[in-house]
Motif scaffolding. Structure first.
Motif, short mmCIF file in Angstrom:
data_model
loop_
_atom_site.label_atom_id
_atom_site.label_comp_id
_atom_site.label_asym_id
_atom_site.label_seq_id
_atom_site.Cartn_x
_atom_site.Cartn_y
_atom_site.Cartn_z
N TYR A 119 8.83 -1.34 4.95
CA TYR A 119 8.52 -0.03 4.39
C TYR A 119 9.57 0.38 3.35
CZ TYR A 119 5.93 0.10 8.79
OH TYR A 119 5.10 -0.20 9.84
N LEU A 120 9.16 1.26 2.48
CA LEU A 120 10.09 1.89 1.56
C LEU A 120 9.76 3.38 1.53
CD1 LEU A 120 12.47 1.35 -0.40
CD2 LEU A 120 10.78 1.39 -2.25
N GLN A 121 10.63 4.17 2.14
CA GLN A 121 10.48 5.62 2.10
C GLN A 121 11.19 6.13 0.85
OE1 GLN A 121 8.84 7.84 4.21
NE2 GLN A 121 9.36 9.36 2.65
N MET A 122 10.46 6.82 0.01
CA MET A 122 10.99 7.29 -1.26
C MET A 122 10.94 8.82 -1.30
SD MET A 122 9.31 4.51 -3.87
CE MET A 122 7.66 5.17 -3.70
N SER A 177 0.85 -1.18 0.00
CA SER A 177 0.00 0.00 0.00
C SER A 177 0.89 1.24 0.00
CB SER A 177 -0.93 0.00 1.21
OG SER A 177 -0.18 0.03 2.41
N GLY A 178 0.25 2.39 -0.25
CA GLY A 178 0.99 3.65 -0.19
C GLY A 178 1.37 4.23 -1.53
N GLY A 179 1.11 3.51 -2.60
CA GLY A 179 1.42 4.05 -3.92
C GLY A 179 0.44 5.15 -4.31
N GLY A 180 0.74 5.79 -5.43
CA GLY A 180 -0.15 6.84 -5.91
C GLY A 180 0.56 7.77 -6.86
N LEU A 181 -0.07 8.91 -7.09
CA LEU A 181 0.47 9.93 -7.98
C LEU A 181 1.16 11.00 -7.14
CD1 LEU A 181 0.68 11.30 -10.79
CD2 LEU A 181 -1.56 12.33 -10.31
N VAL A 182 2.39 11.33 -7.53
CA VAL A 182 3.15 12.33 -6.80
C VAL A 182 3.90 13.19 -7.80
CG1 VAL A 182 5.14 10.80 -6.50
CG2 VAL A 182 4.79 12.67 -4.89
N ARG A 184 5.66 6.89 0.91
CA ARG A 184 6.09 5.81 1.78
C ARG A 184 5.25 4.59 1.47
NH1 ARG A 184 5.16 4.68 8.16
NH2 ARG A 184 7.18 3.74 8.67
N LEU A 185 5.89 3.56 0.98
CA LEU A 185 5.21 2.31 0.70
C LEU A 185 5.28 1.40 1.93
CD1 LEU A 185 6.57 1.51 -2.88
CD2 LEU A 185 4.64 2.96 -2.22
N SER A 186 4.22 0.63 2.10
CA SER A 186 4.18 -0.36 3.16
C SER A 186 3.85 -1.72 2.56
CB SER A 186 3.12 0.00 4.20
OG SER A 186 3.40 1.23 4.82
#
Length: 118
Positions: free
Chosen positions: A80-83, A7-12, A19-21
């Motif tokens: 997690y992946l903090q991008m 979860s946590g994807g989207g348009l940025v 931040r992906l979980s």
């Protein structure tokens, strides 16, 4: 039943952060090395980052070093992946991967879309 749910994807916008979980269930999370992969349209799935079962060691591919951070919380069975400093080249479907450090077991999540665009 083994599950990896990203979860946590989207348009940025370019320069932004996400931040992906990845929530794991159905296996002994703390015994698995966890990784994030990504796959852009028309390209192969590439490794992005890996963290060992205890979280003591992390590794990143060159194109995300200094921008992405992988972490895990074994009490929550989540990685997690903090991008940060995202750019258009980071647009891809991001997948969570679990690989056993004790046997030939490997699992994949269904992926979450990350789109970087203005």
């Amino acid at each position: 039943q083994v599950q990896l749910v990203e979860s946590g994807g989207g348009l940025v916008q370019p320069g932004g952060s996400l931040r992906l979980s990845c929530a794991a269930s159905g296996f002994t999370f703390s015994s698995y090395r966890m990784s994030w992969y990504r796959q852009a349209p028309g390209k192969e799935r590439d490794l992005v980052a890996t963290i060992t079962s205890g979280g003591n060691s992390k590794s990143y591919v060159g194109f995300v070093k200094g921008r992405f951070t992988i972490s895990r919380d074994n009490s929550k069975n989540t990685v997690y992946l903090q991008m940060n400093s995202l750019n258009a080249e980071d647009t891809a479907v991001y997948y969570c991967n679990a690989k056993s450090q004790l046997g030939p077991y490997e699992y994949w999540g269904q992926g979450t879309q990350v789109t970087v665009s203005s």
